[in-house]
Write a protein that holds these residues in place. Structure first.
Motif, short mmCIF file in Angstrom:
data_model
loop_
_atom_site.label_atom_id
_atom_site.label_comp_id
_atom_site.label_asym_id
_atom_site.label_seq_id
_atom_site.Cartn_x
_atom_site.Cartn_y
_atom_site.Cartn_z
N ASP A 170 17.66 26.59 0.17
CA ASP A 170 17.86 25.31 -0.52
C ASP A 170 17.86 24.14 0.45
OD1 ASP A 170 18.11 26.57 -2.98
OD2 ASP A 170 20.27 26.79 -2.82
N ALA A 171 18.04 24.40 1.74
CA ALA A 171 18.11 23.31 2.72
C ALA A 171 16.78 22.56 2.75
CB ALA A 171 18.44 23.87 4.10
N ASP A 172 16.85 21.27 2.47
CA ASP A 172 15.65 20.44 2.51
C ASP A 172 16.07 19.00 2.76
OD1 ASP A 172 16.73 19.65 0.07
OD2 ASP A 172 15.40 20.92 -1.10
N LYS A 173 15.28 18.08 2.34
CA LYS A 173 15.53 16.67 2.64
C LYS A 173 16.54 16.04 1.68
CE LYS A 173 12.65 16.70 6.04
NZ LYS A 173 13.15 16.67 7.43
N ASP A 174 17.01 16.78 0.67
CA ASP A 174 18.04 16.24 -0.21
C ASP A 174 19.31 15.97 0.59
OD1 ASP A 174 16.31 16.57 -2.36
OD2 ASP A 174 17.09 18.55 -2.85
N ASP A 175 19.99 14.88 0.26
CA ASP A 175 21.22 14.56 0.98
C ASP A 175 22.35 15.51 0.59
OD1 ASP A 175 20.21 12.22 2.40
OD2 ASP A 175 20.03 11.36 0.40
N LEU A 176 22.44 15.87 -0.67
CA LEU A 176 23.39 16.87 -1.14
C LEU A 176 22.70 17.76 -2.15
CD1 LEU A 176 26.66 14.76 -1.69
CD2 LEU A 176 26.12 16.25 0.25
N HIS A 177 23.07 19.02 -2.16
CA HIS A 177 22.48 19.99 -3.09
C HIS A 177 23.61 20.78 -3.74
CE1 HIS A 177 18.78 22.68 -3.95
NE2 HIS A 177 19.67 22.77 -4.92
N ILE A 178 24.08 20.31 -4.87
CA ILE A 178 25.21 20.93 -5.56
C ILE A 178 24.73 22.20 -6.27
CG2 ILE A 178 26.90 20.66 -7.41
CD1 ILE A 178 26.91 17.65 -6.78
#
Length: 590
Positions: free
Chosen positions: A349-357
């Motif tokens: 899930d790690a990507d450029k999103d600032d947070l990933h709930i």
């Protein structure tokens, strides 16, 4: 004539027992007996046994002879008749590196006088180099005994030496690595993983993210290919974890030397005599770092207190914001949140999103899991503060989740705290909180009372039921069933729906979400600021936007359950009170 031994060879089982038990007993000395055999001028120590001392202090160890004899007897009874393994000597620890003392020499000579074989002594001092000192005592002619220093050979290292970290080992948008001992640290690691994911952080866990292959190789890849932070869970049995002590911890300490990396220590070890306070010296002691205070001098979170887990979540969230804030400003872009409450999570899930709930998925997939909602209740205030701290001009939300989660997320990001918000649907279309100039205004709302029988002689309940449906020709039967079947009853019920048969144009989202919220507030006010019981049927995007306006209400949120044995039903799942401390979710319902 047999050549007297001058060398002590230490095998891995004996080495690990001595090292781990020394760590467990610090700052007091400890010791015990050595077992093995003599061969070719060497005393081979295959096993070490711990014998608790009668008078152990920081500079003295006297073993219990009776206990030592009992342990030796038990050990020998389990060996075959032709097994050469037997008693070969003694071992004990020194808190600081120092050779055998005159007392040690005298004690060994006394033991050697009663033995026909040479007797070994190992003195172990923990530290960066794990220093061993060897001594051999033997009986000479005429009953005289002598001691002499011995050369030592230690077991080979289980792992190759660590090299320097490669470029890219620390990455601002990388996952959080959790290091722990499986035997007694798994429950704590699971709890932290779930909380971190619910707060919007991506986590690397061995049981989901370790790819097939050699474990140490795969761990090395995980630890050197882009992490943003790490959590070290310190539990009592971590002293027996070679992987944590010799692989994960050294790499985490290397990573922590980079200011862009954050290492948190989750301490589960209670201080002697104080069950609610943790022993801040225990991590160094159990991981054999003493006498250095490598971990004692770092911030540690007390896992014996409920606040300990949330402290780690808060610290790592704010670390994440520190890393992302300069990028957001430089790119002049939105703060990006992705949210999911159905698929299983992973480090991918790690990507450029600032947070990933990511919430723990439910077993049946229809209703959100109660455990997942409890996690969201704890973390939403922290996530809200983190988003506010980012100081972004606009927040962008994508993904998808249950409607109760969407309403709660909107309530955590109210218009009073954050100016503009946009929600992206599955087709990539924006539904914005700010009204555009080209709002077609095709869709209008209608409100209708829901008629039901209420006992007029009973006092008012100060509870109202509201069904918001933003899709054409929605089925009202499940909501009407809710109103009629309620055990505690309502004072009034209302339908808020769209007119016509056309679906909402995303450009109408700002106007309609504000109108829906205004209708709910007016209805509550007309019944004496009654508690609202809300069943929502409509786009996920609209649920987030409407949730932003519920800050002055106490609202019980319902989810539609189509798998119920007694027909489709609306089930209460959470209570929202955004205006109170620790909101917006103040209760999770069974």
């Amino acid at each position: 004539m047999t050549r007297p031994p001058t060398h002590i060879e230490l095998h891995i089982d004996a080495y690990e027992t001595i090292a781990s038990e020394t760590a467990n007993h610090l700052p007091r000395e400890t010791g015990g007996i050595l077992l093995g055999y003599q061969e070719n001028g060497s005393i081979v120590a295959t096993h070490a046994m711990v014998v608790e001392g009668r008078e152990s202090t920081t500079n003295r160890y006297v073993r219990d002879d009776v206990r030592a004899n009992d342990l030796l007897k038990e050990f020998l009874e389990q060996r075959s008749v032709d097994d050469p393994t037997g008693y070969i000597g003694e071992w004990h620890s020194h808190p600081f590196p120092s050779e055998p003392s005159p007392v040690d020499h005298a004690a060994m000579r006394a033991i050697a006088k009663g033995s026909s074989n040479s007797i070994a002594l190992l003195v172990f001092a923990p530290g960066e180099t794990d220093t061993f000192f060897g001594l051999i005592a033997r009986r000479q002619r005429f009953g005289r005994a002598t001691t002499k220093g011995a050369t030592l050979s230690l077991p080979p290292a289980r792992f190759a030496p660590l090299g320097p970290l490669p470029n890219g080992a620390v990455r601002g948008d990388g996952p959080v690595f959790i290091s722990y001992r499986q035997t007694d640290g798994t429950a704590q690691a699971d709890a932290l993983e779930d909380l971190l994911r619910a707060a919007g952080l991506v986590v690397w866990r061995d049981h989901t993210d370790l790819r097939p292959g050699t474990t140490t190789d795969r761990l090395e890849q995980a630890l050197t290919r882009g992490l943003s932070a790490g959590v070290l869970v310190v539990s009592p049995d971590i002293a027996n974890s070679d992987i944590v002590r010799e692989r994960e911890l050294p790499r985490l300490l290397q990573l922590d030397a980079n200011p862009d990396f954050s290492l948190c220590i989750a301490n589960t070890i209670a201080r002697a005599g104080e069950e609610s306070k943790c022993d801040y010296d225990a991590p160094d002691r159990l991981l054999r770092l003493v006498p250095a205070r490598t971990l004692a001098d770092k911030k540690q979170s007390n896992m014996l207190q409920p606040s300990g887990e949330l402290e780690i979540v808060r610290d790592l969230l704010m670390h994440r914001i520190e890393q992302r804030k300069p990028i957001i400003r430089a790119e002049e872009r939105d703060f990006i949140i992705r949210v999911q409450s159905r698929p299983a999570a992973s480090a991918l899930d790690a990507d450029k999103d600032d947070l990933h709930i990511r919430l723990r998925p439910s077993d049946d997939g229809r209703l959100p899991s109660r455990a997942g909602l409890e996690l969201l209740r704890k973390t939403l205030p922290l996530t809200s503060d983190a988003v506010y701290a980012a100081d972004a001009r606009r927040v962008r939300i994508s993904g998808g989740a249950h409607l109760s989660v969407a309403l709660a997320l909107g309530a955590a990001l109210p218009e009073t705290k954050l100016g503009k918000l946009v929600v992206i649907d599955t087709e990539g279309t924006e539904w914005a909180s700010a009204a555009p100039d080209d709002d077609p205004q095709n869709t209008q709302l209608r409100t209708d009372p829901i008629q039901f029988q209420r006992d007029q002689t009973t006092p008012l309940k100060h509870r109202v039921a509201v069904f918001v449906t933003l899709t054409p020709q929605a089925d009202q039967s499940a909501f009407k069933q809710l109103v009629h079947d309620s055990a505690t009853g309502f004072d009034a019920a209302k339908l808020i729906a769209i007119r016509g048969t056309e679906r909402i144009d995303p450009r109408e989202a700002a106007r309609l979400s504000a109108d829906v919220a205004q209708q709910i507030k007016r209805f509550s006010a007309s019944q004496g600021r009654a508690e609202v019981h809300l069943a929502f049927h409509g786009p996920y995007t609209m649920a987030v936007l409407i949730g932003r306006y519920l800050n002055t209400l106490r609202t019980t949120i319902y989810e539609w359950d189509g798998n119920s044995e007694d027909g489709a039903r609306y089930r209460p799942v959470i209570v929202l009170e955004p205006g109170v401390a620790n909101g917006p979710i103040t209760d999770v319902l069974a």
